[in-house]
Design an enzyme around this catalytic site. Structure first.
Site, PDB file in Angstrom:
ATOM      1  N   LYS A   1      44.401 -36.029 -36.955  1.00 22.85           N
ATOM      2  CA  LYS A   1      44.582 -36.121 -35.507  1.00 22.85           C
ATOM      3  C   LYS A   1      45.685 -35.178 -35.016  1.00 22.85           C
ATOM      4  O   LYS A   1      46.384 -34.554 -35.823  1.00 22.85           O
ATOM      5  CB  LYS A   1      44.858 -37.572 -35.147  1.00 22.85           C
ATOM      6  CG  LYS A   1      43.663 -38.473 -35.480  1.00 22.85           C
ATOM      7  CD  LYS A   1      43.924 -39.903 -35.107  1.00 22.85           C
ATOM      8  CE  LYS A   1      42.750 -40.790 -35.477  1.00 22.85           C
ATOM      9  NZ  LYS A   1      42.981 -42.174 -35.048  1.00 22.85           N
TER      10      LYS A   1
ATOM     11  N   TYR B   1      34.127 -43.534 -30.368  1.00 19.37           N
ATOM     12  CA  TYR B   1      34.825 -44.816 -30.221  1.00 19.37           C
ATOM     13  C   TYR B   1      34.069 -45.742 -29.264  1.00 19.37           C
ATOM     14  O   TYR B   1      34.682 -46.469 -28.487  1.00 19.37           O
ATOM     15  CB  TYR B   1      36.244 -44.587 -29.695  1.00 19.37           C
ATOM     16  CG  TYR B   1      37.180 -43.914 -30.652  1.00 19.37           C
ATOM     17  CD1 TYR B   1      37.583 -44.533 -31.830  1.00 19.37           C
ATOM     18  CD2 TYR B   1      37.692 -42.651 -30.373  1.00 19.37           C
ATOM     19  CE1 TYR B   1      38.460 -43.921 -32.711  1.00 19.37           C
ATOM     20  CE2 TYR B   1      38.578 -42.028 -31.249  1.00 19.37           C
ATOM     21  CZ  TYR B   1      38.953 -42.670 -32.415  1.00 19.37           C
ATOM     22  OH  TYR B   1      39.831 -42.058 -33.277  1.00 19.37           O
TER      23      TYR B   1
ATOM     24  N   PHE C   1      43.726 -50.047 -24.056  1.00 15.94           N
ATOM     25  CA  PHE C   1      44.440 -48.925 -24.665  1.00 15.94           C
ATOM     26  C   PHE C   1      43.607 -47.657 -24.762  1.00 15.94           C
ATOM     27  O   PHE C   1      44.125 -46.590 -25.110  1.00 15.94           O
ATOM     28  CB  PHE C   1      44.946 -49.302 -26.064  1.00 15.94           C
ATOM     29  CG  PHE C   1      43.843 -49.632 -27.040  1.00 15.94           C
ATOM     30  CD1 PHE C   1      43.172 -48.636 -27.724  1.00 15.94           C
ATOM     31  CD2 PHE C   1      43.491 -50.955 -27.278  1.00 15.94           C
ATOM     32  CE1 PHE C   1      42.164 -48.936 -28.628  1.00 15.94           C
ATOM     33  CE2 PHE C   1      42.486 -51.274 -28.179  1.00 15.94           C
ATOM     34  CZ  PHE C   1      41.818 -50.259 -28.850  1.00 15.94           C
TER      35      PHE C   1
ATOM     36  N   ARG D   1      39.729 -44.959 -47.257  1.00 11.89           N
ATOM     37  CA  ARG D   1      40.428 -45.972 -46.454  1.00 11.89           C
ATOM     38  C   ARG D   1      41.649 -46.510 -47.218  1.00 11.89           C
ATOM     39  O   ARG D   1      42.701 -46.739 -46.626  1.00 11.89           O
ATOM     40  CB  ARG D   1      39.490 -47.117 -46.085  1.00 11.89           C
ATOM     41  CG  ARG D   1      38.273 -46.738 -45.273  1.00 11.89           C
ATOM     42  CD  ARG D   1      38.498 -46.627 -43.831  1.00 11.89           C
ATOM     43  NE  ARG D   1      38.912 -47.890 -43.244  1.00 11.89           N
ATOM     44  CZ  ARG D   1      39.208 -48.024 -41.967  1.00 11.89           C
ATOM     45  NH1 ARG D   1      39.140 -46.994 -41.158  1.00 11.89           N
ATOM     46  NH2 ARG D   1      39.584 -49.173 -41.484  1.00 11.89           N
TER      47      ARG D   1
ATOM     48  N   THR E   1      46.937 -49.151 -40.808  1.00 14.89           N
ATOM     49  CA  THR E   1      46.946 -48.409 -39.546  1.00 14.89           C
ATOM     50  C   THR E   1      48.362 -48.235 -39.000  1.00 14.89           C
ATOM     51  O   THR E   1      48.680 -47.200 -38.421  1.00 14.89           O
ATOM     52  CB  THR E   1      46.071 -49.130 -38.500  1.00 14.89           C
ATOM     53  OG1 THR E   1      44.764 -49.267 -39.035  1.00 14.89           O
ATOM     54  CG2 THR E   1      45.980 -48.328 -37.225  1.00 14.89           C
TER      55      THR E   1
ATOM     56  N   ARG F   1      49.302 -42.709 -44.509  1.00 11.38           N
ATOM     57  CA  ARG F   1      50.034 -43.265 -43.367  1.00 11.38           C
ATOM     58  C   ARG F   1      51.428 -43.728 -43.771  1.00 11.38           C
ATOM     59  O   ARG F   1      52.376 -43.625 -42.993  1.00 11.38           O
ATOM     60  CB  ARG F   1      49.230 -44.384 -42.728  1.00 11.38           C
ATOM     61  CG  ARG F   1      47.970 -43.854 -42.044  1.00 11.38           C
ATOM     62  CD  ARG F   1      47.095 -44.977 -41.558  1.00 11.38           C
ATOM     63  NE  ARG F   1      45.905 -44.477 -40.880  1.00 11.38           N
ATOM     64  CZ  ARG F   1      44.756 -45.148 -40.810  1.00 11.38           C
ATOM     65  NH1 ARG F   1      44.667 -46.339 -41.381  1.00 11.38           N
ATOM     66  NH2 ARG F   1      43.727 -44.635 -40.179  1.00 11.38           N
TER      67      ARG F   1
ATOM     68  N   ASN G   1      47.785 -42.084 -34.399  1.00 12.89           N
ATOM     69  CA  ASN G   1      47.686 -42.265 -35.826  1.00 12.89           C
ATOM     70  C   ASN G   1      47.394 -40.903 -36.426  1.00 12.89           C
ATOM     71  O   ASN G   1      46.676 -40.110 -35.836  1.00 12.89           O
ATOM     72  CB  ASN G   1      46.584 -43.269 -36.149  1.00 12.89           C
ATOM     73  CG  ASN G   1      46.771 -43.886 -37.497  1.00 12.89           C
ATOM     74  OD1 ASN G   1      46.972 -43.176 -38.478  1.00 12.89           O
ATOM     75  ND2 ASN G   1      46.707 -45.210 -37.556  1.00 12.89           N
TER      76      ASN G   1
ATOM     77  N   HIS H   1      42.067 -40.446 -39.519  1.00  9.89           N
ATOM     78  CA  HIS H   1      40.975 -41.409 -39.367  1.00  9.89           C
ATOM     79  C   HIS H   1      40.110 -41.347 -40.612  1.00  9.89           C
ATOM     80  O   HIS H   1      39.952 -40.292 -41.226  1.00  9.89           O
ATOM     81  CB  HIS H   1      40.129 -41.031 -38.144  1.00  9.89           C
ATOM     82  CG  HIS H   1      38.779 -41.684 -38.119  1.00  9.89           C
ATOM     83  ND1 HIS H   1      38.589 -42.961 -37.641  1.00  9.89           N
ATOM     84  CD2 HIS H   1      37.561 -41.243 -38.524  1.00  9.89           C
ATOM     85  CE1 HIS H   1      37.296 -43.266 -37.735  1.00  9.89           C
ATOM     86  NE2 HIS H   1      36.662 -42.248 -38.269  1.00  9.89           N
TER      87      HIS H   1
ATOM     88  N   GLU I   1      29.135 -41.239 -37.438  1.00 10.10           N
ATOM     89  CA  GLU I   1      30.214 -40.333 -37.044  1.00 10.10           C
ATOM     90  C   GLU I   1      29.935 -38.896 -37.490  1.00 10.10           C
ATOM     91  O   GLU I   1      30.175 -37.947 -36.733  1.00 10.10           O
ATOM     92  CB  GLU I   1      31.546 -40.820 -37.625  1.00 10.10           C
ATOM     93  CG  GLU I   1      32.010 -42.117 -37.012  1.00 10.10           C
ATOM     94  CD  GLU I   1      33.205 -42.732 -37.713  1.00 10.10           C
ATOM     95  OE1 GLU I   1      33.665 -43.789 -37.238  1.00 10.10           O
ATOM     96  OE2 GLU I   1      33.698 -42.189 -38.722  1.00 10.10           O
TER      97      GLU I   1
END
Length: 142
Positions: free
Chosen positions: A10, A50, A58, A86, A92, A103, A117, A120, A131
């Site tokens: 991102k 999304y 949000f 993941r 997250t 992360r 974040n 993804h 996706e």
């Protein structure tokens, strides 16, 4: 079982020059990078990506963040890559992500802002297929 997943580095990851480190971790895990594209994204693509979040309070902040700079979109392939990626991403919330995860090591907490974040990863094989079809239509199985 060989699968594919969508990985997004991102805007914060781009700005902070973390793309190389994230790509390195993908490859060190043994996954193959089968496509990559650095791009800016439209609200329309984000609305599709999304789709389950567009009515959340949000969501406008998420769109603002995701359109604030380039995103590196990646398709990775490998055995159980969806769950493996993941796990490698971590929680997250960066402050709750374990050391050694992307992360936990590379992301930052944004006080009062849960939409930012660093990366993804698709949350299921079905989500990954959907996706990938959005971000890389030429790779779609559909």
């Amino acid at each position: 079982m060989t699968e594919r997943t969508l990985i997004l580095v991102k805007p914060d990851g781009y700005r902070r020059k973390k793309m190389g480190e994230i790509l390195k971790r993908v490859e060190e895990k043994g996954y193959d990078i089968v496509a990559a594209d650095l791009r800016t994204v439209s609200k329309e693509l984000l609305d599709q990506h999304y789709n389950e979040l567009v009515d959340k309070p949000f969501y406008p902040g998420l769109v603002e963040y995701m359109t604030s700079g380039p995103i590196l979109a990646i398709v990775a392939q490998g055995d159980s890559v969806v769950q493996g990626w993941r796990t490698l991403l971590g929680n997250t919330q960066p402050s709750k992500a374990a050391p050694g995860t992307i992360r936990g090591d590379l992301a930052r907490d944004w006080p009062g802002d849960e939409v930012r974040n660093i990366a993804h990863g698709s949350d299921s094989v079905e989500s990954a297929e959907r996706e990938i079809a959005l971000w890389f239509p030429n790779l779609s199985n559909n």
